[in-house]
Enzyme design. Structure first.
Site, PDB file in Angstrom:
ATOM      1  N   ASP B  36       1.030  -1.148   0.013  1.00 47.99           N
ATOM      2  CA  ASP B  36      -0.064   0.110  -0.032  1.00 47.99           C
ATOM      3  C   ASP B  36       0.678   1.360   0.146  1.00 47.99           C
ATOM      4  O   ASP B  36       2.125   1.179   0.247  1.00 47.99           O
ATOM      5  CB  ASP B  36      -0.888   0.162   1.170  1.00 47.99           C
ATOM      6  N   ASP B  60       3.351   2.212  -4.742  1.00 51.19           N
ATOM      7  CA  ASP B  60       2.480   2.804  -5.629  1.00 51.19           C
ATOM      8  C   ASP B  60       2.145   1.780  -6.906  1.00 51.19           C
ATOM      9  O   ASP B  60       3.094   1.471  -7.662  1.00 51.19           O
ATOM     10  CB  ASP B  60       2.844   4.107  -6.398  1.00 51.19           C
ATOM     11  N   VAL B  61       0.904   1.274  -6.719  1.00 56.61           N
ATOM     12  CA  VAL B  61       0.649   0.255  -7.891  1.00 56.61           C
ATOM     13  C   VAL B  61       0.629   0.770  -9.287  1.00 56.61           C
ATOM     14  O   VAL B  61       0.661  -0.147 -10.380  1.00 56.61           O
ATOM     15  CB  VAL B  61      -0.944  -0.455  -7.787  1.00 56.61           C
ATOM     16  N   TYR B 154     -14.586   6.445 -12.093  1.00 51.43           N
ATOM     17  CA  TYR B 154     -14.653   5.073 -11.238  1.00 51.43           C
ATOM     18  C   TYR B 154     -15.476   3.777 -11.899  1.00 51.43           C
ATOM     19  O   TYR B 154     -14.821   2.932 -11.956  1.00 51.43           O
ATOM     20  CB  TYR B 154     -15.255   5.349  -9.992  1.00 51.43           C
ATOM     21  N   LYS B 158     -14.079   0.134 -13.278  1.00 51.33           N
ATOM     22  CA  LYS B 158     -14.455  -1.177 -12.845  1.00 51.33           C
ATOM     23  C   LYS B 158     -15.072  -1.994 -13.735  1.00 51.33           C
ATOM     24  O   LYS B 158     -14.907  -3.232 -13.727  1.00 51.33           O
ATOM     25  CB  LYS B 158     -15.447  -1.023 -11.696  1.00 51.33           C
ATOM     26  N   THR B 189     -15.954   1.384   4.744  1.00 47.86           N
ATOM     27  CA  THR B 189     -14.511   1.425   4.635  1.00 47.86           C
ATOM     28  C   THR B 189     -14.127   2.924   4.918  1.00 47.86           C
ATOM     29  O   THR B 189     -15.000   3.727   5.084  1.00 47.86           O
ATOM     30  CB  THR B 189     -13.778   0.990   3.454  1.00 47.86           C
TER      31      THR B 189
END
Lengths: 247, 247
Positions: B36, B60-61, B154, B158, B189
């Site tokens: 993360d 960082d992905v 977003y 997805k 969350t």
């Protein structure tokens, strides 16, 4: 042991996916009422031999009175019904295309696959709603997801199961009951025993993964949907099909 | 302990669904690389305090070199990579409508949610394909199943994840690797921490179940998809949404 102290009613428990499901539920700690027209007793014996708890009832899922008897038997022996796996189902004994299917065979398939599953839900839901807790898994099919030649009446019933699963899930979504379905792909069971080996091999080669699923693959996801792990999953049709539905 | 002996990479492991997934996967016996930008070490410490094995990497992905480093670390510390959960993801910081979204923020969301997940798969797949075994779970969303106001970029990412999951699953279906996605519904969350609690309550009341899901609900189904129980499931987008998408 994620189903410890639960009571499961499993139809079609005499063989194939139903037997594997009854055995898996028992291995996870549930007491199981094995229901089928034939061989339910053998499954119950196999469960008992493995140290589990099971009873057998010989019944036809088309008979409402048989369902009442099964729920009564489960309640009398184990106290209640927490989990229902509606697995009993048939394919056509004759050619199952829209043109060639007979009215008699059409009605038989609809009666077992669709009406039988409805009667099962109708029988166990009052107790589940009273306790505000219960899990139902129906068996849809790959044939509910894609078109498969030679499975007209069968596809109709499995599409109906998918629709009914969504409807029932939402009807009782605040009642503590989850209702889901599995869409099995090509699973090797006694249903294919009459088919020539070469043809079976050809069929397996046509599946994305290249091999048939096992009844245990379906049983494992039913056990997941029955467990506390799946408490936020309802109304879903989960394909267990080696990628068939997405290829 | 259905993941005993496995090695898992979990992104977004610092909080929320990623954190719960790392904890659950560790509780099932896997060694976990917690990845993360922030707080990965908090989750890794929690796993170690429970007796599990974990390593934290701040990464960082979006950074392909960071992915190479994560895989190298997993191989050094634990010998291999068996499981990847691509959980890291963001929602827009500003208004996310097709009209109101900015190019900069659009590109950031696509880079993290879509490109980041692709880079993760690209980084772990060679080792999985060499071994002929591996499991990947991506995180799609309710927004991949239904239209939701204020989530344009977003939703695009997805939906892309859902399609890419199906594509990658079929691409490698005969290589022993399964690739699935979970579509979480409204899960509580830290993402919602800024939202007025009264509004959160009203939003929850509108869900079919009347309750928001927990990160643990998603983690439980990821653990199922990672396990041997799910070996015949691939290319699926499994909704864990309390019936939202079918209501």
């Amino acid at each position: 042991m994620k189903l410890q102290d639960k009571v499961a009613l499993v139809t079609g428990a005499g063989s194939g996916i139903g037997r594997a499901t009854a055995q898996r539920c028992a291995a996870e700690g549930a007491s199981v009422l094995c229901a089928d027209l034939a061989n339910a007793g053998e499954t119950a014996e196999a469960i008992a031999a493995a140290g589990g708890t099971a009873e057998a009832v010989t019944m036809d899922v088309r008979e409402a009175s048989a369902w009442a008897g099964a729920v009564e038997a489960a309640t009398g022996r184990f106290g209640q019904v927490d989990l229902l796996a509606n697995i009993a189902g048939v394919v056509s004994t004759g050619t199952d295309t829209v043109v060639e299917q007979t009215e008699e065979e059409w009605d038989r398939i609809v009666s077992i696959n669709l009406r039988g599953s409805w009667l099962g839900m109708k029988s166990v839901l009052p107790g589940m709603l009273e306790r505000k807790s219960g899990r139902i898994v129906n068996i849809a099919s790959e044939a509910a997801l894609i078109g498969i030649p030679g499975l007209a009446a069968y596809s109709a019933t499995k599409g109906a199961i998918a629709g009914l699963t969504r409807q029932v899930a939402i009807e009782y979504v605040k009642g503590g009951v989850t209702v889901n379905a599995i869409a099995p792909g090509f699973i090797r069971t006694a249903i294919q025993d009459g088919i020539e080996q070469q043809l079976l091999d050809d069929m397996a080669a046509g599946i994305p993964v290249g091999y048939f699923g096992r009844p245990e693959d379906i049983a494992a996801t039913i056990a997941h949907l029955f467990s506390d792990d799946a408490s936020y999953i309802t109304g879903q049709v989960v394909a267990v099909d080696g990628g068939w539905g997405v290829s | 302990m259905k993941l005993r002996g496995k090695v898992a990479l979990v992104t977004g492991a610092g909080s929320g669904i990623g954190g719960a997934t790392a904890l659950r996967v560790a509780a099932e016996g896997a060694a976990v690389l917690c990845l993360d930008l922030r707080a990965a070490e908090v989750t890794a410490a929690a796993i170690e305090s429970e007796g599990g094995a974990a390593v934290a990497i701040a990464m960082d992905v979006r950074d392909a070199a960071a992915w190479a480093g994560a895989v190298a670390t997993a191989e050094e510390r634990f010998g291999t990579v068996d499981l990847l959960a691509n959980v890291a993801g963001v929602v827009s910081e500003g208004p996310d409508t097709a009209v109101g979204q900015t190019e900069e923020e659009w590109d950031r969301i696509v880079a993290i949610n879509l490109r980041g997940s692709w880079l993760g798969m690209r980084a772990v797949l060679p080792a999985m394909l060499r071994k002929g075994s591996g499991r990947i779970v991506n995180i799609a969303s309710e927004a991949a199943l239904i239209g939701m106001p204020g989530l344009a970029a977003y939703t695009a990412t997805k939906g892309a994840i859902a399609a890419l999951t199906r594509q990658a699953a079929i691409e490698y279906v005969r290589e022993g690797v399964t690739i699935n996605a979970v579509a979480p519904g409204y899960i509580r969350t830290p993402i919602q921490d800024g939202i007025d609690p009264a509004l959160l309550e009203r939003q929850a009341a509108e869900l079919p179940t009347g309750t928001m899901g927990r990160p643990e609900d998603i983690a439980a189904t990821i653990a199922h998809l990672f396990s041997d129980d799910a070996s015949y499931i691939t290319g699926q987008v499994v909704a864990v949404d309390g019936g939202w998408c079918i209501a």
